[in-house]
Design an enzyme around this catalytic site. Structure first.
Site: not given
Length: 385
Positions: A184, A208, A212, A264
């Site tokens: 990604d 992205d 993550d 985030r």
């Protein structure tokens, strides 16, 4: 004459503002003034002038849930000498050749370099990427994948402008080449992995996420990093139906969330996040969010809300109802410029650290000093870093 005066004035304004604009997004963000207070991670190793002779001692310095990440502590030193990359047949001296080996390795760099990967960098277990002593950037291509492995340390590098990876063959071990479907464009993707520590990195401007942590990854610590110029900064948990992420435990401490970030920091699903002693310079939407009933303990952070009156809230819950029972707590946080944290749930949500994982969390007022050296450091051999 008037036109000349206006031109001179304009040039002066641009010259004055140029350093500020560059500082807001710079992969070389690595200044390290001498702070009056070091955080517990930095106090473990930075005062030792002989750090370069015993690089593996860094592995003793993690805190929180990723404390036991040893990386290549018990392996030999591997030196990256070239920025060249071949995803299928990596050559000795390249970063990819080092990270795919099956034995433990502590990977260092012979010189400054910008590495543009031709496809995602798939790491193997028991590896440390240690950028101290050089200015190392992974940029302008696919970036780092930590998938189905354990005991990884990534320290002291800049990872920025990451791009999605293409479908193609990528080597993951000396004996295995497999077809990848593409990635990604995360700066660091931690997927179904454990015992991972990311420390003193600069992360910005990816396709992205910057970091993550998904698919039942756990025992992860993220410390002393500088995040800048990005939308979706850090995701913990795959999606709202992936209940295997309930085992996830992540420590996020001593980081600086700098200019140009939107949301985030982190966003959490199902698992547990201890967010401690981080500095939040701004956010466009929210700082800490989540869904699917995660537990979040915000402790001793320093939140500076944006000027936008509609974005003062630190928290965001992706749920229409039922969220009032979620354990989201704030303790000793500093809330500036109208920032506010909506708490929920009942009962204790303190992290259940072991004796060795536990660390001192300072009041939020100490955070500007504790995070003043976030990002890669200028470490000179023979001198304290």
């Amino acid at each position: 004459m008037t036109n000349i005066s206006l031109l001179v004035l304009l040039l002066c304004i641009l010259a004055y503002n140029a350093p500020t604009l560059q500082a807001a997004y710079s992969p070389s963000y690595s200044y390290n003034p001498k702070p009056t207070t070091k955080n517990v991670v930095d106090s473990c190793w930075r005062s030792n002038a002989n750090w370069a002779r015993n690089r593996q001692a860094l592995a003793n310095c993690a805190v929180g849930f990723g404390k036991d990440a040893i990386g290549g502590k018990y392996g030999r030193i591997y030196v990256v000498t070239t920025s060249f990359d071949d995803p299928i047949n990596p050559k000795l001296g390249t970063l990819r050749y080092g990270v795919i080996q099956t034995q433990p390795l502590w990977i260092v760099f012979a010189k400054d370099m910008v590495i543009t990967l031709k496809n995602e960098l798939i790491m193997n277990s028991f590896k440390t990427i240690d950028g101290r002593g050089a200015k190392v950037e992974i940029a302008y291509g696919p970036c780092i994948t930590v998938q189905g492995i354990s005991h990884v340390i990534i320290h002291g590098i800049s990872i920025h402008d990451c791009k999605p990876g293409k479908s193609g063959m990528v080597r993951s071990t000396p004996t295995h080449v497999g077809r990848r479907l593409g990635c990604d464009g995360d700066s660091i993707s931690i997927f179904a992995s454990s015992h991972v520590w990311v420390d003193h990195c600069f992360l910005a401007h990816g396709a992205d996420g910057l970091i993550d942590i998904t698919h039942a990854s756990t025992a992860v610590t993220v410390t002393n990093n500088y995040f800048s110029q990005h939308d979706k900064v850090m995701l913990l948990g795959h999606n709202d139906k992936f209940t295997a992420d309930k085992i996830m435990k992540v420590t996020i401490a001593f980081n600086r969330f700098g200019a140009g970030l939107i949301e985030r920091m982190p966003r959490v699903r199902f698992g547990y996040a201890h967010v401690a002693n981080n500095r939040y310079d701004e956010w466009k939407m929210y700082a800490i969010g989540g869904s699917a009933n995660p537990t979040i303990f915000s402790e001793g952070n320093y939140f500076i809300a944006p000027e936008n009156h509609d974005a003062k809230q630190v928290t965001k819950r992706e749920a229409y109802d039922g969220w009032k029972s979620w354990k989201w707590r704030s303790s000793n946080d500093v809330l500036q410029n109208g920032a506010y944290f909506i708490q929920s749930g009942w009962g204790s949500c303190y992290p259940m650290y072991t004796r060795t994982q536990k660390f001192k969390v300072s009041p939020g007022s100490m955070v500007p000093a504790l995070t003043s050296n976030a990002g890669p450091l200028r470490c000179i051999v023979g001198k304290a870093c």
